[in-house]
Enzyme design. Sequence first.
Site, PDB file in Angstrom:
ATOM      1  N   GLU A 162       0.685  -1.303  -0.027  1.00  0.00           N
ATOM      2  CA  GLU A 162      -0.031  -0.113   0.003  1.00  0.00           C
ATOM      3  C   GLU A 162       0.903   1.380  -0.087  1.00  0.00           C
ATOM      4  OE1 GLU A 162      -2.716   0.102   3.090  1.00  0.00           O
ATOM      5  OE2 GLU A 162      -3.728  -2.051   2.509  1.00  0.00           O
ATOM      6  N   GLU A 174      -8.853   1.753  -4.470  1.00  0.00           N
ATOM      7  CA  GLU A 174      -9.754   1.600  -3.533  1.00  0.00           C
ATOM      8  C   GLU A 174     -10.680   2.874  -3.246  1.00  0.00           C
ATOM      9  OE1 GLU A 174      -8.824  -1.138  -0.378  1.00  0.00           O
ATOM     10  OE2 GLU A 174     -10.679  -0.907   0.884  1.00  0.00           O
TER      11      GLU A 174
HETATM   12  O1  KIV Z   1      -6.928  -6.601   1.917  1.00  0.00           O
HETATM   13  C1  KIV Z   1      -7.474  -6.877   1.102  1.00  0.00           C
HETATM   14  O2  KIV Z   1      -8.614  -7.733   1.032  1.00  0.00           O
HETATM   15  C2  KIV Z   1      -7.419  -5.991  -0.092  1.00  0.00           C
HETATM   16  C3  KIV Z   1      -8.438  -5.867  -0.889  1.00  0.00           C
HETATM   17  C4  KIV Z   1      -9.963  -5.216  -0.570  1.00  0.00           C
HETATM   18  C5  KIV Z   1      -7.883  -4.941  -2.279  1.00  0.00           C
HETATM   19  O3  KIV Z   1      -6.386  -5.373   0.020  1.00  0.00           O
END
Ligand code: KIV
Length: 271
Positions: free
Chosen positions: A122, A189
Amino acid sequence: MSVHNEVKRVTTESFRKMKAEQEKISILTAYDFTIAKIIESGGVDAVLIGDSAANVMAGHETTLPMTLDQMIYHAQCVVRGVSKALVIADLPFGTYQSNPKKALNSAVRMMKESGVHAVKLEGGAEIADSVKLILDAGIPVMGHLGLTPQSIYQFGTYKVRAKEDFEAQKLISDAQLLEELGCFSVVLEKIPADLAKRVTESVSIPTIGIGAGPDCDGQVLVFQDMIGMNKGFSPKFLRRYMDLFDQMSEAVGNYVKDVKSGDFPNQKESY
Ligand code: KIV
């Protein structure tokens, strides 16, 4: 003679091809062997071992408590259930942000110990050095921008991100940076659909949306959310394909009734 099975795997190259040919990419999360098998039998292109396992599997409020060992365990279980789809695993909070060497170690451990094909991190410019070092080691990286749950205490809420121009501009330049560094795709997201469209048009790598509208190159959902196992989570972007919580709860109720009444097991179910 090849010792490998002749299953045509989805690869990071397939992702590139799908974007070029405007074929949408379908991704679902999985954290265990059984669900991974179900998801793959439905034909998804990729399976994501998300650190959302912290919420869905462990009942934590955020994804922050997830450890690398826990993610590796979930990833090992999923890898055993998948033979065709691309398998991507999240690196959890605290295992890559602070220093690029630590990030590389975390990614190498994930790849070696679980057998996944790629890792997801991220963030944008702030983690560029970590992303670069991991890519230099030959490990495919998927980016993740917009609402990045590992930074939830910085944001303060799970509301839609990048509504303001300055944040939207940063998100576009972060997506371009991730492409330049060599990421094979990027998750967007919970951002406005028109911004996701702009990002999708401004990079050549596939964008994968979750709450980012219809113009992304692909979509990802948390499996337990899309089959309705989690009644308490109903964001606007979620489409539920089943109401499994109710169905499972009813099945449990019927089992309890049958045990209490002595109906289960019957003669045919006994040795
Ligand atoms: O942790 C997760 O499930 C994710 C998705 C929602 C993209 O990062």
